[in-house]
Design a protein around this motif. Structure first.
Motif, short mmCIF file in Angstrom:
data_model
loop_
_atom_site.label_atom_id
_atom_site.label_comp_id
_atom_site.label_asym_id
_atom_site.label_seq_id
_atom_site.Cartn_x
_atom_site.Cartn_y
_atom_site.Cartn_z
N HIS A 156 0.83 -0.74 0.10
CA HIS A 156 -0.48 0.23 0.27
C HIS A 156 0.80 2.21 0.18
CE1 HIS A 156 -4.07 -2.02 1.69
NE2 HIS A 156 -3.61 -2.24 0.38
N GLN A 157 2.04 1.54 -0.84
CA GLN A 157 2.44 2.03 -1.00
C GLN A 157 2.24 3.25 -1.99
OE1 GLN A 157 6.51 0.79 -1.56
NE2 GLN A 157 6.57 0.59 0.87
N GLY A 158 0.86 4.54 -1.87
CA GLY A 158 0.57 4.76 -2.90
C GLY A 158 -0.21 4.44 -3.97
N ILE A 159 -0.91 2.97 -3.87
CA ILE A 159 -1.86 2.82 -4.85
C ILE A 159 -2.10 1.20 -4.22
CG2 ILE A 159 -1.18 3.49 -6.97
CD1 ILE A 159 -0.03 0.64 -7.06
N GLY A 160 -3.50 1.12 -4.38
CA GLY A 160 -4.17 -0.58 -3.44
C GLY A 160 -4.38 -1.21 -4.38
N HIS A 161 -5.22 -2.10 -4.06
CA HIS A 161 -5.85 -3.41 -5.16
C HIS A 161 -7.00 -3.33 -5.58
CE1 HIS A 161 -6.00 -5.71 -0.96
NE2 HIS A 161 -6.99 -5.02 -1.25
N GLY A 162 -7.85 -1.87 -5.14
CA GLY A 162 -9.49 -1.76 -5.73
C GLY A 162 -9.66 -1.10 -7.12
N ALA A 163 -10.31 -1.89 -7.86
CA ALA A 163 -10.82 -1.45 -8.58
C ALA A 163 -10.84 -0.78 -9.69
CB ALA A 163 -11.49 -2.97 -9.35
N GLY A 164 -11.97 0.09 -8.57
CA GLY A 164 -12.74 1.76 -9.34
C GLY A 164 -11.02 1.98 -9.16
N GLY A 165 -11.17 3.11 -11.04
CA GLY A 165 -10.52 4.37 -10.95
C GLY A 165 -8.92 3.13 -11.85
N VAL A 166 -9.13 1.85 -11.98
CA VAL A 166 -8.25 1.55 -13.12
C VAL A 166 -8.35 1.01 -14.21
CG1 VAL A 166 -7.55 -0.25 -11.00
CG2 VAL A 166 -9.02 -1.17 -12.93
N PHE A 167 -7.26 2.13 -15.25
CA PHE A 167 -7.69 1.81 -16.61
C PHE A 167 -6.11 0.75 -16.91
CE2 PHE A 167 -5.73 3.88 -20.65
CZ PHE A 167 -7.01 4.25 -21.36
N PHE A 168 -7.52 -0.05 -17.83
CA PHE A 168 -5.96 -1.36 -18.88
C PHE A 168 -6.37 -1.52 -20.40
CE2 PHE A 168 -5.49 -3.28 -15.03
CZ PHE A 168 -4.76 -4.22 -14.80
N ARG A 169 -5.21 -2.11 -21.16
CA ARG A 169 -5.73 -2.18 -22.27
C ARG A 169 -6.53 -3.06 -22.09
NH1 ARG A 169 -1.76 -0.73 -26.36
NH2 ARG A 169 -0.36 0.00 -24.92
N ARG A 170 -6.93 -3.98 -22.92
CA ARG A 170 -8.26 -4.82 -23.16
C ARG A 170 -7.69 -6.24 -23.37
NH1 ARG A 170 -12.77 -5.93 -26.10
NH2 ARG A 170 -12.13 -5.06 -27.93
N GLU A 171 -6.78 -6.15 -24.24
CA GLU A 171 -6.12 -7.32 -24.78
C GLU A 171 -5.69 -8.13 -23.53
OE1 GLU A 171 -3.98 -6.72 -28.29
OE2 GLU A 171 -2.40 -5.68 -27.28
N VAL A 172 -4.98 -7.33 -22.89
CA VAL A 172 -3.73 -7.66 -21.42
C VAL A 172 -4.66 -8.36 -20.49
CG1 VAL A 172 -2.16 -6.72 -19.71
CG2 VAL A 172 -2.24 -5.67 -22.12
N TRP A 173 -6.22 -7.38 -20.12
CA TRP A 173 -6.92 -8.30 -19.52
C TRP A 173 -7.62 -9.43 -20.13
CZ3 TRP A 173 -8.46 -5.98 -14.42
CH2 TRP A 173 -9.49 -7.37 -14.24
N GLY A 174 -7.51 -9.26 -21.13
CA GLY A 174 -7.92 -10.87 -21.95
C GLY A 174 -9.37 -11.47 -20.66
N ASP A 175 -8.86 -12.62 -20.47
CA ASP A 175 -10.86 -13.60 -19.95
C ASP A 175 -10.31 -13.18 -18.46
OD1 ASP A 175 -8.38 -14.78 -19.28
OD2 ASP A 175 -8.27 -17.17 -20.09
N LEU A 176 -10.05 -12.11 -18.11
CA LEU A 176 -9.65 -12.46 -16.46
C LEU A 176 -11.76 -12.23 -16.07
CD1 LEU A 176 -6.46 -10.55 -15.19
CD2 LEU A 176 -8.41 -12.67 -14.68
#
Length: 332
Positions: A156-176
């Motif tokens: 938790h050094q400046g960022i956490g694991h919350g999904a709200g506000g994350v920006f992703f390349r869709r092909e990298v996210w894939g089938d998750l």
């Protein structure tokens, strides 16, 4: 031409947020970057939010609406991910706000550096609209590899694991997909997502406003459904140990801190609550107590571990005092 820039799919799960939904949508419409589509996934709302989604779509052709029976935020997000057409996607909760230059900065840096994701701290607010905030129009993010990104998330050094506000390349996210039917879905998914990234842009200043709903609540312990956090924490630690073994200790530390917080919640409901879960937590703390003395561990966590090894009642008193101090520091 704006239309030649990459399309960004903004995914918003919607459930009974009528008073806040229009503000959320307007924060997307106010983006300096305009090549976006907004996917509103109505998760069986009963307060008029679903009808408002349809009205907003009539007003703006870039808004697409999907109505579904109530299945929870994870289910709604998964529907949005399946329907997203953009090169990138952004996850925004329906009572929160995105700052006006966020998408522009995310796209610019990811395109320039070939990054797979962009992360930013969030800023909490409890008013109808955030006041006194500043917006950095030209932030300089750090370009990190997956190991360093995950390390900072785990600690938790400046960022956490919350999904709200994350920006992703869709092909990298894939089938998750987000797990449906359990709590703590962000914890369960985000490390798996970042593990797929070669490079991540980490912005230093918030570009996501997270709404805190005010109102008095009484501490009465956690519900049985919350105990799934113990399994989620164990599963994430196992995944990281197998996938990025250099971060095994940091993953175990996050699990340790999570278990301590869960134990405090259990004890809020009485020292006899969920004895098997209490025993499981205490075993883990006993076996991993040395983690609290690592250089990157927080002093407060070391104190919690040491007091728990003495007695639960001392641990509970010390943890509660820390919560009280934090609350009054924030209020000042």
């Amino acid at each position: 031409m704006e239309e030649r820039k990459p399309l960004v799919s903004v995914i918003v799960p919607v459930y009974n947020v009528y008073p806040y939904l229009r503000d959320c949508v307007q924060s997307v419409q106010a983006q300096s970057y305009q090549n976006w589509e907004l996917l509103l996934v109505d998760d069986g709302s009963t307060d008029g939010s679903g009808e408002l989604c349809d009205e907003l779509a009539v007003e703006d052709g870039r808004i697409r609406v999907f109505h579904k029976p109530n299945g929870g935020q994870s289910d709604a997000r998964n529907v949005g991910l399946k329907q997203a057409q953009g090169k990138y996607f952004y996850l925004l909760d329906s009572d929160d706000l995105i700052r006006s230059t966020a998408l522009a900065q995310f796209v610019e840096r990811c395109e320039a550096d070939g990054a797979d994701a962009a992360l930013t701290p969030l800023e909490m607010f409890s008013t109808e609209q955030p006041e006194g905030r500043t917006e950095n129009l030209h932030q300089i993010p750090e370009l990190l590899n997956r190991e360093e990104t995950m390390r900072r998330m785990l600690l938790h050094q400046g960022i956490g694991h919350g999904a709200g506000g994350v920006f992703f390349r869709r092909e990298v996210w894939g089938d998750l997909q987000f797990p449906v039917g359990i709590l703590y879905e962000d914890y369960a998914v985000m490390y798996r997502a970042i593990a797929r990234c070669a490079k991540v842009e980490v912005f230093p200043e918030p570009m996501y406003d997270y709404r805190i709903h005010t109102g008095s609540t009484m501490k009465s312990g956690i519900a049985e459904k919350n105990l799934v956090i113990l399994d989620v924490g164990e599963d994430v630690t196992r995944f990281i140990a197998e996938t990025v073994p250099v971060l095994k200790a940091e993953a175990e530390y996050l699990q340790l801190v999570t278990y301590l917080k869960t134990l405090k919640g259990i004890l809020d409901g009485g020292f006899g609550s969920y004895p098997e879960a209490q025993a499981r937590i205490c075993r883990f703390v006993q076996e991993h107590r040395a983690l609290a003395r690592r250089p990157w561990a927080k002093k407060a966590d070391r104190i919690k571990v040491e007091t728990l090894l003495i007695s639960k009642r001392l641990f509970y008193a010390v943890y509660g005092l820390g919560e009280w101090k934090n609350k009054h520091t924030v209020e000042k």
